[in-house]
Design a protein around this motif. Structure first.
Motif, short mmCIF file in Angstrom:
data_model
loop_
_atom_site.label_atom_id
_atom_site.label_comp_id
_atom_site.label_asym_id
_atom_site.label_seq_id
_atom_site.Cartn_x
_atom_site.Cartn_y
_atom_site.Cartn_z
N LYS A 23 28.94 30.56 43.48
CA LYS A 23 28.28 31.48 44.06
C LYS A 23 28.42 32.99 43.09
O LYS A 23 27.79 33.83 43.45
N GLY A 24 29.20 32.64 41.85
CA GLY A 24 29.21 33.69 41.09
C GLY A 24 30.54 34.64 41.31
O GLY A 24 31.26 34.34 42.43
N GLY A 25 30.87 35.53 40.37
CA GLY A 25 32.10 36.28 40.34
C GLY A 25 33.39 35.59 40.29
O GLY A 25 33.57 34.34 40.43
N LYS A 26 34.28 36.26 39.55
CA LYS A 26 35.75 35.83 39.30
C LYS A 26 36.74 36.45 40.26
O LYS A 26 36.49 37.72 40.20
N THR A 27 37.86 35.89 40.25
CA THR A 27 39.01 36.75 40.94
C THR A 27 40.13 36.46 39.91
O THR A 27 40.44 35.34 39.55
N VAL A 28 40.84 37.64 39.65
CA VAL A 28 41.68 37.45 38.39
C VAL A 28 43.01 38.23 38.97
O VAL A 28 42.91 39.52 39.27
N PRO B 209 45.68 42.58 41.13
CA PRO B 209 44.31 42.30 40.75
C PRO B 209 43.87 42.75 39.42
O PRO B 209 44.16 44.00 39.02
N VAL B 210 43.05 42.29 38.63
CA VAL B 210 42.21 42.77 37.65
C VAL B 210 40.88 42.99 37.84
O VAL B 210 40.31 41.78 38.15
N LYS B 211 40.29 44.11 37.90
CA LYS B 211 39.09 44.47 38.05
C LYS B 211 38.01 44.26 36.86
O LYS B 211 36.75 44.33 37.04
N ARG B 212 38.57 44.82 35.72
CA ARG B 212 37.68 44.96 34.56
C ARG B 212 38.32 43.99 33.45
O ARG B 212 39.57 43.66 33.29
N GLY C 297 38.09 44.65 30.59
CA GLY C 297 38.86 45.19 29.42
C GLY C 297 40.56 45.41 29.60
O GLY C 297 41.30 45.29 28.95
N ASP C 298 40.99 45.18 31.12
CA ASP C 298 42.30 45.09 31.41
C ASP C 298 42.89 43.56 31.15
O ASP C 298 44.15 43.63 31.27
N LEU C 299 42.06 42.66 30.94
CA LEU C 299 42.61 41.22 30.49
C LEU C 299 42.45 40.99 29.14
O LEU C 299 43.43 40.57 28.62
N LEU C 300 41.61 41.77 28.41
CA LEU C 300 41.61 41.34 27.14
C LEU C 300 42.71 41.69 26.20
O LEU C 300 43.33 43.02 26.39
N GLY C 301 43.11 41.00 25.48
CA GLY C 301 44.56 41.32 24.72
C GLY C 301 45.92 41.07 25.27
O GLY C 301 46.99 40.79 24.55
N GLN C 302 45.78 40.50 26.66
CA GLN C 302 47.12 40.23 27.31
C GLN C 302 47.63 38.92 26.85
O GLN C 302 48.82 38.50 27.07
N PHE C 303 46.66 37.89 26.98
CA PHE C 303 47.19 36.63 26.78
C PHE C 303 46.19 36.09 25.45
O PHE C 303 45.40 35.11 25.66
N PRO C 304 46.24 36.51 24.32
CA PRO C 304 45.29 36.11 23.14
C PRO C 304 45.48 34.74 22.62
O PRO C 304 46.56 34.14 22.86
#
Length: 366
Positions: A91-96, A102-105, A107-114
């Motif tokens: 149904k779309g959408g991701k929960t991270v 919680p990670v909402k954006r 940009g807040d995930l990119l670079g953390q686990f490259p």
């Protein structure tokens, strides 16, 4: 960065999986279509929430299921334990969640686990349209600069609104309202590309020279659609192009049309490189990406190699292994090991029908 373990449910042909990794060299061995690449794809999703195959989130969900669940444990370069949980459904959408928060954006995930993934699909970076090369460039730069990602997102939002007004033949004042934000974002995008691209080029030149024992040289050449060194100059460009843009119903000039060339001995590799040379070029580009991310982020990315080493000639294959940092964790797939001499260096798993079984060293018969 080290991947210590992964728990995965309902990802493509993998119903349920729980694996622990104790070394820096992990090999998934098996026939085609058994799930080797699927696991690499899942590991890569932890970095960018995107498939290196270009697949949609929905297509990664196992047939008949409604949701993918992914849980990973990492050891960062400082010795700290990190965790990430990702869920996405039809149904779309991701929960991270990262470390329980919680990670909402994005940009807040990119670079953390490259991670950097090498696959046969990478050849499109040489052979296909500029859009593939722009996507690669934008993802790499966004992973190292939140300012770049914010500007990129703002640029495409403003361009979408401007295009709607162009199609409607709206009056100039309405269109100008979006041109100001478009010009401001364009200025930031091109400025950061201009600042960071030379470092990417240097890493690429060095990686290709190492791959070929310096017998050939390769370079990246940034090719902007148009150049402007201030927001006012971008506004002037959009004003000059407005009448023509109205006729076609879209924004024709700007950073969304930028490209770069992969040059071999000063010539465009699309036209002058052999197939073997093109394979070497895309591998060198990924190694350059690895080096660039490591330097900019201050952490060691994971390296994911999806059945590509066996396609290289023996010299390039040997040189590629020498180019890898000795302390980088690498995950590779193949229908056999790249060479008979390598069986002992890998922590190996035999893959069949979405199942992953550890292989004792004495049983690594390929």
């Amino acid at each position: 960065m080290r991947l210590l373990g992964i728990n995965l449910e309902n990802f493509r042909n993998i119903s349920s999986l729980s694996l622990e990794f104790g070394t820096d060299r992990i090999f998934f061995l098996g026939a085609n279509g058994q799930g080797k690449s699927n696991l690499l794809e899942a590991i890569g999703v932890c970095s960018t929430l995107r498939s290196f195959r270009g697949a949609s989130a929905e297509s990664m969900i196992k047939e008949g299921e409604s949701e993918v669940r992914l849980f990973v444990r990492f050891l960062d370069d400082d010795g700290g334990n990190r965790e990430a949980m990702i869920r996405f459904g039809k149904k779309g959408g991701k929960t991270v969640e990262v470390d329980g928060e919680p990670v909402k954006r994005l940009g807040d995930l990119l670079g953390q686990f490259p991670s950097v993934c090498l696959s046969s699909r990478d050849f499109r970076l040489v052979r296909e349209s500029p859009s593939d090369r722009r996507k690669w460039m934008d993802l790499v730069l966004s992973s190292t600069s939140s300012k770049y990602l914010t500007a990129l997102q703002g640029y495409y939002r403003s361009m979408k609104e401007r295009n709607v007004l162009l199609k409607k033949k709206a009056a100039d004042p309405e269109i100008q309202a979006f041109e100001h934000s478009l010009a401001s974002s364009a200025q930031v995008i091109q400025q950061i590309r201009g600042e960071l691209f030379p470092a990417l080029d240097l890493a690429f030149e060095q990686s290709y020279a190492g791959l070929t024992n310096e017998k050939e040289s390769a370079q990246l050449s940034y090719n902007p659609d148009c150049l402007a060194d201030s927001t006012d100059k971008w506004l002037s460009i959009y004003e000059q192009e407005r009448m023509r843009d109205r006729q076609v119903g879209s924004t024709r000039r700007g950073p969304h049309r930028d490209d770069f060339s992969l040059l071999l001995d000063g010539r465009d590799s699309r036209h002058y490189a052999s197939e073997g040379q093109q394979k070497g070029i895309v591998l060198a580009l990924r190694v350059a990406e690895f080096s660039f991310l490591k330097h900019k982020l201050g952490t060691m990315p994971l390296l994911l190699a999806d059945d590509v080493l066996g396609e290289l000639d023996p010299s390039r294959r040997s040189n590629f292994r020498k180019m890898l940092p000795p302390n980088a964790q690498s995950f590779a797939t193949g229908t056999s090991f790249p060479s008979d001499q390598e069986e002992e260096i890998w922590e190996s798993f035999r893959v069949q029908s979405g199942g992953f079984i550890p292989i004792p060293l004495s049983s690594t018969d390929g």
